[in-house]
Design a protein around this motif. Sequence first.
Motif, mmCIF file in Angstrom:
data_model
loop_
_atom_site.group_PDB
_atom_site.id
_atom_site.type_symbol
_atom_site.label_atom_id
_atom_site.label_comp_id
_atom_site.label_asym_id
_atom_site.label_seq_id
_atom_site.Cartn_x
_atom_site.Cartn_y
_atom_site.Cartn_z
ATOM 1 N N PHE A 186 11.094 4.704 -10.973
ATOM 2 C CA PHE A 186 10.840 3.315 -11.274
ATOM 3 C C PHE A 186 10.724 2.886 -12.654
ATOM 4 C CE2 PHE A 186 9.505 3.306 -6.712
ATOM 5 C CZ PHE A 186 10.284 1.854 -6.266
ATOM 6 N N GLY A 187 10.235 4.031 -13.357
ATOM 7 C CA GLY A 187 9.895 3.800 -14.717
ATOM 8 C C GLY A 187 11.390 3.485 -15.631
ATOM 9 N N ARG A 188 12.084 4.510 -15.130
ATOM 10 C CA ARG A 188 13.558 4.317 -15.801
ATOM 11 C C ARG A 188 14.331 3.149 -15.176
ATOM 12 N NH1 ARG A 188 15.434 8.608 -18.205
ATOM 13 N NH2 ARG A 188 17.544 8.100 -17.714
ATOM 14 N N MET A 189 14.047 2.667 -13.976
ATOM 15 C CA MET A 189 14.636 1.530 -13.596
ATOM 16 C C MET A 189 14.277 0.051 -14.088
ATOM 17 S SD MET A 189 14.771 -0.014 -9.578
ATOM 18 C CE MET A 189 13.054 -0.372 -9.594
ATOM 19 N N LEU A 190 12.901 0.224 -14.400
ATOM 20 C CA LEU A 190 12.481 -0.783 -15.398
ATOM 21 C C LEU A 190 12.738 -0.831 -16.559
ATOM 22 C CD1 LEU A 190 8.982 -1.273 -13.365
ATOM 23 C CD2 LEU A 190 11.212 -2.769 -13.054
ATOM 24 N N ASN A 191 12.741 0.123 -17.299
ATOM 25 C CA ASN A 191 13.063 0.071 -18.873
ATOM 26 C C ASN A 191 14.542 0.085 -19.112
ATOM 27 O OD1 ASN A 191 13.754 2.573 -18.617
ATOM 28 N ND2 ASN A 191 11.609 3.393 -19.097
ATOM 29 N N GLY A 192 15.260 0.255 -18.087
ATOM 30 C CA GLY A 192 16.696 0.108 -18.185
ATOM 31 C C GLY A 192 17.412 1.611 -18.840
ATOM 32 N N LEU A 193 16.731 2.620 -18.989
ATOM 33 C CA LEU A 193 16.916 3.950 -19.314
ATOM 34 C C LEU A 193 17.948 4.459 -18.333
ATOM 35 C CD1 LEU A 193 13.925 5.433 -21.477
ATOM 36 C CD2 LEU A 193 16.035 4.299 -21.988
ATOM 37 N N ASP A 221 0.674 -1.157 -0.201
ATOM 38 C CA ASP A 221 -0.081 0.084 0.095
ATOM 39 C C ASP A 221 0.736 1.255 0.058
ATOM 40 O OD1 ASP A 221 -2.353 -1.395 -0.086
ATOM 41 O OD2 ASP A 221 -2.721 -1.298 2.008
ATOM 42 N N ILE A 222 1.927 1.434 0.794
ATOM 43 C CA ILE A 222 2.826 2.649 0.872
ATOM 44 C C ILE A 222 3.613 2.654 -0.408
ATOM 45 C CG2 ILE A 222 4.939 3.313 2.021
ATOM 46 C CD1 ILE A 222 4.186 1.941 4.763
ATOM 47 N N VAL A 223 3.870 1.569 -1.026
ATOM 48 C CA VAL A 223 4.484 1.695 -2.158
ATOM 49 C C VAL A 223 3.791 2.239 -3.413
ATOM 50 C CG1 VAL A 223 5.910 0.310 -4.214
ATOM 51 C CG2 VAL A 223 6.577 0.070 -1.785
ATOM 52 N N SER A 224 2.587 1.717 -3.345
ATOM 53 C CA SER A 224 1.437 2.084 -4.229
ATOM 54 C C SER A 224 1.229 3.730 -4.101
ATOM 55 C CB SER A 224 0.397 1.181 -4.234
ATOM 56 O OG SER A 224 -0.877 1.876 -4.782
ATOM 57 N N ASP A 225 1.251 4.139 -3.017
ATOM 58 C CA ASP A 225 0.920 5.423 -2.832
ATOM 59 C C ASP A 225 2.063 6.304 -3.381
ATOM 60 O OD1 ASP A 225 -1.450 5.104 -1.617
ATOM 61 O OD2 ASP A 225 -0.736 5.099 0.341
ATOM 62 N N LEU A 226 3.391 5.953 -3.127
ATOM 63 C CA LEU A 226 4.746 6.461 -3.662
ATOM 64 C C LEU A 226 4.556 6.756 -5.005
ATOM 65 C CD1 LEU A 226 7.122 4.910 -1.177
ATOM 66 C CD2 LEU A 226 6.444 7.146 -1.152
ATOM 67 N N LEU A 227 4.124 5.556 -5.762
ATOM 68 C CA LEU A 227 4.212 5.532 -7.151
ATOM 69 C C LEU A 227 3.063 6.566 -7.599
ATOM 70 C CD1 LEU A 227 4.159 1.750 -7.770
ATOM 71 C CD2 LEU A 227 6.008 3.332 -8.492
ATOM 72 N N ASP A 228 2.364 7.315 -7.035
ATOM 73 C CA ASP A 228 1.475 8.212 -7.491
ATOM 74 C C ASP A 228 2.202 9.606 -7.459
ATOM 75 O OD1 ASP A 228 -0.616 6.687 -7.490
ATOM 76 O OD2 ASP A 228 -1.552 7.097 -5.728
ATOM 77 N N LEU A 229 3.694 9.601 -7.068
ATOM 78 C CA LEU A 229 4.410 10.820 -7.000
ATOM 79 C C LEU A 229 5.288 10.850 -8.095
ATOM 80 C CD1 LEU A 229 5.803 10.753 -3.294
ATOM 81 C CD2 LEU A 229 3.826 12.144 -4.270
ATOM 82 N N PRO A 230 5.349 11.892 -9.125
ATOM 83 C CA PRO A 230 5.684 11.879 -10.390
ATOM 84 C C PRO A 230 7.292 11.605 -10.478
ATOM 85 C CG PRO A 230 4.411 13.723 -10.162
ATOM 86 C CD PRO A 230 4.380 13.133 -8.879
ATOM 87 N N ASP A 231 8.224 11.993 -9.401
ATOM 88 C CA ASP A 231 9.425 11.889 -9.260
ATOM 89 C C ASP A 231 9.780 10.162 -9.047
ATOM 90 O OD1 ASP A 231 10.265 14.258 -10.058
ATOM 91 O OD2 ASP A 231 10.473 14.824 -7.788
#
Length: 235
Positions: free
Chosen positions: A115-122, A100-110
Amino acid sequence: MLRFTDGARQAATYRIGRVLLAGDAAHVHSPNGGQGLNLGLMDAVNLGWKLAATVAGRAPEGLLDTYTAERHPVGAAVLHNTRAQSALSLPGEHVAAMRDIVSDLLDLPDVNRYFGRMLNGLGTRYAFPYPATHPLTGRACPDLRLVTTPGETRTISELCGGGRALLVHAPSQPEVGRAAGPWRGALDVVEATVKDRDDLAAALVRPDGAVAWASGPGPADTVTLTAALGTWLRP
């Protein structure tokens, strides 16, 4: 029925003599995030041009050893974050609270961007054996738009299609072209202005798309450029 486990493993080295490992032979992990395909493909992209140069006798000393040096940390980072994702998938109230806490954090743009850059390798940045004098050094080169001297607009992807290294420099930095003189037979040199990037006037792009050296406007650091050229190309 397919079954997946969290049997995360990584080879200690990706090269022993004439034996080279890539993809699932070098690392296995949970399929969380779907990162395995990108990871294996980028192993092959990193290794391919170095192996070709070595077989053809065009590689500088130690080029093939940089494959493990660059890709092993990337594989280790993917194993690390897939283990974290596997931990968040476990049952129990404590883990559910963490989800739940991680899900809330993912709502923050930064955080979402991180996480997006980490998962896609960029987010990958290679460490090179010479100073990284520009923030783009070591990262995947974006598809920059370039205005060449005749006034044509080209992109990096169009210019890199031949599988050779590419050196782009602004007309105001002729010293960059001169510094590359001994390596002219091993790379393409293009005089052009980078559009929409005030921080970038010159860049050396390896055949795998990684930026080996970059410079902002003003006098270019040709000492580091020479070190970069000597690391990746044979004169």
